[in-house]
Structure formats: structure tokens, C-alpha cells
Write a protein that holds these residues in place. Structure first.
Motif, PDB file in Angstrom:
ATOM      1  N   GLY A  73       0.795  -1.213   0.000  1.00 58.95           N
ATOM      2  CA  GLY A  73       0.000   0.000   0.000  1.00 58.95           C
ATOM      3  C   GLY A  73       0.828   1.264   0.000  1.00 58.95           C
ATOM      4  O   GLY A  73       0.308   2.347  -0.310  1.00 58.95           O
ATOM      5  N   VAL A  74       2.114   1.166   0.361  1.00 58.34           N
ATOM      6  CA  VAL A  74       2.965   2.356   0.437  1.00 58.34           C
ATOM      7  C   VAL A  74       4.193   2.285  -0.456  1.00 58.34           C
ATOM      8  O   VAL A  74       4.889   3.288  -0.629  1.00 58.34           O
ATOM      9  N   SER A  75       4.462   1.120  -1.030  1.00 53.69           N
ATOM     10  CA  SER A  75       5.634   0.992  -1.890  1.00 53.69           C
ATOM     11  C   SER A  75       5.433  -0.134  -2.899  1.00 53.69           C
ATOM     12  O   SER A  75       4.795  -1.145  -2.594  1.00 53.69           O
ATOM     13  N   SER A  76       5.976   0.082  -4.083  1.00 51.89           N
ATOM     14  CA  SER A  76       5.952  -0.965  -5.103  1.00 51.89           C
ATOM     15  C   SER A  76       7.349  -1.498  -5.386  1.00 51.89           C
ATOM     16  O   SER A  76       7.523  -2.402  -6.200  1.00 51.89           O
ATOM     17  N   SER A  77       8.338  -0.928  -4.687  1.00 48.23           N
ATOM     18  CA  SER A  77       9.733  -1.303  -4.936  1.00 48.23           C
ATOM     19  C   SER A  77      10.261  -2.097  -3.748  1.00 48.23           C
ATOM     20  O   SER A  77      10.929  -1.575  -2.856  1.00 48.23           O
ATOM     21  N   TYR A  78       9.946  -3.385  -3.714  1.00 45.75           N
ATOM     22  CA  TYR A  78      10.358  -4.232  -2.601  1.00 45.75           C
ATOM     23  C   TYR A  78      10.400  -5.682  -3.064  1.00 45.75           C
ATOM     24  O   TYR A  78       9.874  -6.039  -4.116  1.00 45.75           O
ATOM     25  N   ALA A  79      11.013  -6.526  -2.241  1.00 44.57           N
ATOM     26  CA  ALA A  79      11.053  -7.969  -2.476  1.00 44.57           C
ATOM     27  C   ALA A  79      11.282  -8.660  -1.146  1.00 44.57           C
ATOM     28  O   ALA A  79      11.799  -8.050  -0.199  1.00 44.57           O
ATOM     29  N   PRO A  80      10.915  -9.936  -1.045  1.00 42.86           N
ATOM     30  CA  PRO A  80      11.149 -10.655   0.214  1.00 42.86           C
ATOM     31  C   PRO A  80      12.637 -10.747   0.537  1.00 42.86           C
ATOM     32  O   PRO A  80      13.479 -10.814  -0.365  1.00 42.86           O
ATOM     33  N   ASP A  81      12.952 -10.723   1.824  1.00 45.37           N
ATOM     34  CA  ASP A  81      14.311 -11.039   2.255  1.00 45.37           C
ATOM     35  C   ASP A  81      14.606 -12.477   1.832  1.00 45.37           C
ATOM     36  O   ASP A  81      13.698 -13.310   1.725  1.00 45.37           O
ATOM     37  N   ILE A  82      15.866 -12.765   1.551  1.00 46.58           N
ATOM     38  CA  ILE A  82      16.256 -14.111   1.137  1.00 46.58           C
ATOM     39  C   ILE A  82      17.387 -14.625   2.011  1.00 46.58           C
ATOM     40  O   ILE A  82      18.023 -13.878   2.752  1.00 46.58           O
TER      41      ILE A  82
END
Length: 440
Positions: A73-82
Motif C-alpha cells: 500500500g505504500v511501496s511498489s519497490s520491494y522484495a522478500p528477504d532471502i
């Protein structure tokens, strides 16, 4: 710093980003409750009810815990930690350890080849600091107790076992010994830069993996405390460039670029998959293919303490396991090699072609860390080549303190050379020459 919940890592095959290639020992698995975010402020993330685990905004990165629905809802630039795992050649499983403290320099072919006693006539690395981002460094090891700064050392895992301890295994202690084992105590082994200060940044716990986010945080911490070099003998390969792989690469680039700009050289293992990193365009090797990474390949002898016949090679020859690629590798350094047939034909001497240095094996009772057994032993890998380079950075900075990170790397590359008869593919700029670097 709040504890990290490693049990939340998914172990199912559906969560694997890279899977296993032949010869690879690395798996990258996604996490469901923690995310790496590209951002230059954490205020919007906090207002969304997300828990900011690491504020890494100097590198335009943050790490948060919470639900993906809140984050999206606040960001589209992310990914799960790996999860990132250690990379070690299979031969290390057969290598012995020794619990005695007999002087070990005669079997340290790596230090002999680098003319370390002559280097120490010029400098021992005084006035410098190196972070070891790994399984933990045993501050109480008799060859390391002089060098580990326990007050600056940090545990990034949240397991509660602390820092300055090898709670994640012996790997980090071996790397630290290669850098800074005491050359003046008449016991044990010799490090390249025994005058430097080691900071233990532990990112591995009792599980096999380390959080990518913890590694990013450890890099930023190394910068914050003014480390001249950070040693990263770890990695994930192969990570597909598509989808999240591209995001991880961008986050890594911004983090490493910031560290380099601030003066910390990031010596990073190239990996032990015998992979051509130059031509694997669909995959990323993390973190050594990040921008400004100083990627290190491994070399080693064949037949250092036995007659290898026609198979004999010198310390500068490429190791059988090392990743390679002319533009993917920056420099090569001693990491150890092995004639696999010699494990059976020369059972008492084959392992001398590996790198001999400090070890500390952790002990647990009822799931609690209770101490470690201090030893010496052999390991091979780009993991062992990388601290040779981190130590070289410390030695150069000791005599040339005004050089920035790019200048230090350029000096090491310009004084290295590709050995006669070998291909540049395995060396990048060449084979590490520490003495030439500090005397140039």
C-alpha cells in the motif's frame, strides 16, 4: 535490535529462487514476513504499521517486517528477504583439524608465496580496521585475541549468542586468521596483517543460511565504524535475473556503491561453482556481482607436500572449483586447491594444498552456545582467497592512509599480474602481489 525469526524462512522447493546447479552448495530461499525496500525515508513505512528492522537509507534501502499487504500500500519497490549460504568446496569435508599450537608457518604456502615476512618488514597493517561478515570470529582464539575488537563487534542474527564468538561455525574464524593471526606469539600461524583490528559482524547462526538483509546491514555498519575493508566470504548463486533477482541486484548495487564511496573496500568471494560468470547472462551471483564489489577468485598449488608428478602446479594456478570470467573477476588470490585423486593416493599429505589457519568449533548444550574448541586446520575456497585480499587492503591503507577505496583497488589490480602460461579469465587483473602493492 530486535531478534530475527529465522524459523520464518521457507524451506519448501517452491520458495527456492535459484535451486541447485551441479557443484553448487548455495540455495536462496524467500522469507514471508520480512522485506527489503528501496526507499530514501522510513517515515511512510512506519506510518503503515510496518516494523523497521534496519534503516539503511544512506544506501536508499530499508528492511521491514510486517504483512505484504500493508507494504504494497505504500511501496511498489520491494522484495522478500532471502537466505544466503556459505560456499565451500566438497574437499573441505575431508580436511583434518589439529588442536595443537605448533608453529604452522612451514605449511602456510599462501603466506610464503606472498612473501609475508618481507611485507612485515614494511607494515603489519597497523592503524587499520577490517570487518569479517561471516559465521562469527572467536575473539578468545590464542592467535586472534590480540586483534578482535569485541566492543565494536555485532551479532546481526538476533539469536542472543553475542558477537566475538564462532556461534555460526568455524568459517569466520578461519577467514579472520588469514587476515590477522598473530605473527609474534611463537605459536600457531601467521596472518597477512596481524596489526589490523578485526570487527566480527556475525550474520550466520546455527541454521545454514544468513539473511540477505542482515548482510546489507552488516555492510552499512562496517562503513559506519570506519572499516577500511569488509570481508564477505559468502554468496548466493545462481539467482535468476528475472523478477526479484533484478531487484536484489539493484539494492545490492546501491549498498555497495555507498560503501565504496565512503571508503570501505568490499572484498567478496567469487564463489565455488566452477561457473563462467562472464557468460551466465540469465543469472546473478550475489553479492560479488554487485557494483563496486572487489570480486576474488581462488588459486592454489597441486603437490605442495607430495610428488604430484605431471599434475603438479604452483600456488598461482587456478583452483578447480573457482568461479571465473575475465570481466566478472577483479583479482585472484591464494584459496587452496586439491588433486581429488590424491585424497586416496596421498591420504596424509593431499590436504596441505588447502589453506592452513585458525579454527574454532562451537559447542552447544540444550540449544545454548557454551563455548568453542580452538584449533587449526585446512580449508579451501574463494572464501579463503577473499581474506587474503581484505588483508592486502589493510596493508596498503597502513602505508597509504590517504587513498580512497577506488585508489586502493586500482593499486592492488595494477600491481597484480596474470601468471605466465595462464588465461586472464581466471584472474581479472591478475594474481595478488602484496609486497609490490605496499612498495609501489
Amino acid at each position: 535490535m530486535r531478534p530475527q525469526r529465522r524459523r520464518d524462512f521457507l524451506k519448501t522447493s517452491g520458495a527456492l529462487l535459484g535451486g541447485l546447479f551441479a557443484g553448487s552448495t548455495v540455495v536462496a530461499a524467500e522469507r514471508t514476513d520480512r522485506f527489503v525496500v528501496k526507499t530514501n525515508t522510513v517515515s511512510r513505512l512506519e506510518r503503515a504499521g510496518l516494523d523497521v528492522v534496519y534503516d539503511l537509507t544512506p544506501a536508499n534501502v530499508a528492511v521491514v517486517e510486517g504483512s505484504e499487504s500493508d507494504l504494497s500500500g505504500v511501496s511498489s519497490s520491494y522484495a522478500p528477504d532471502i537466505e544466503v549460504r556459505l560456499q565451500e568446496p566438497d574437499v573441505n569435508g575431508s580436511a583434518p583439524t589439529e588442536a595443537h599450537d605448533e608453529p604452522g608457518y612451514p605449511v602456510q604456502w599462501d603466506k610464503q608465496d606472498q612473501q609475508i615476512p618481507d611485507v612485515h618488514e614494511v607494515t603489519r597493517g597497523e592503524g587499520t580496521r577490517v570487518a569479517v561478515i561471516d559465521t562469527g570470529v572467536a575473539a578468545s582464539h590464542p592467535d586472534l585475541e590480540h586483534t578482535v575488537n569485541e566492543s565494536l563487534s555485532r551479532d546481526f542474527t538476533g539469536d542472543g549468542f553475542g558477537a566475538g564468538v564462532p556461534a555460526g561455525g568455524s568459517h569466520g574464524t578461519h577467514c579472520a586468521g588469514i587476515i590477522a593471526a598473530n605473527d609474534a606469539n611463537d605459536e600457531g600461524v601467521v596472518g597477512s596483517a596481524p596489526g589490523t583490528e578485526i570487527v566480527d559482524c556475525r550474520v550466520f547462526s546455527t541454521t545454514e543460511g544468513a539473511s540477505f538483509a542482515d548482510i546489507l546491514a552488516a555492510i552499512l555498519y562496517s562503513v559506519e565504524i570506519g572499516c577500511d575493508a569488509a570481508n564477505l566470504s559468502l554468496g548466493a548463486y545462481p539467482v535468476p535475473r528475472e523478477a526479484n533477482g533484478d531487484f536484489y541486484g539493484k539494492v545490492l548495487n546501491s549498498t555497495l556503491t555507498y560503501a565504496n564511496k565512503e571508503g570501505t573496500v568490499l572484498a567478496i568471494a567469487a564463489g565455488n561453482d566452477s561457473a563462467d560468470l562472464q557468460h551466465d547472462k540469465n543469472f546473478i551471483s550475489l553479492p560479488n556481482e554487485g557494483a563496486q564489489a572487489f570480486s576474488v577468485a581462488a588459486t592454489g598449488p597441486k603437490g605442495f607436500m607430495f610428488d604430484a608428478g605431471d599434475d603438479a602446479e604452483g600456488p598461482e594456478s587456478p583452483a578447480f572449483y573457482t568461479n571465473y570470467g575475465t570481466n566478472a573477476i577483479d583479482i585472484a588470490a591464494p584459496g587452496g586447491d586439491a588433486l581429488l585423486d590424491a585424497i586416496e593416493t596421498h591420504p596424509d599429505t593431499w590436504f596441505f594444498d588447502l589453506v592452513y589457519n585458525t579454527l574454532s568449533t562451537p559447542t552447544y548444550e540444550n540449544g545454548e552456545y557454551v563455548g568453542a574448541t580452538h584449533e587449526y586446520g585446512w580449508k579451501a575456497g574463494t572464501s579463503m582467497a577473499t581474506p587474503q585480499v581484505a588483508a592486502a587492503v589493510a596493508l596498503v591503507k597502513s602505508v597509504k592512509p590517504d587513498l580512497n577505496a577506488n585508489q586502493v583497488k586500482s593499486l592492488l589490480k595494477n600491481t597484480a599480474s596474470v601468471p605466465e602460461g595462464y588465461d586472464k579469465t581466471y584472474y581479472g587483473s591478475g594474481y595478488l602481489d602484496v609486497l609490490a602493492a605496499i612498495e609501489s
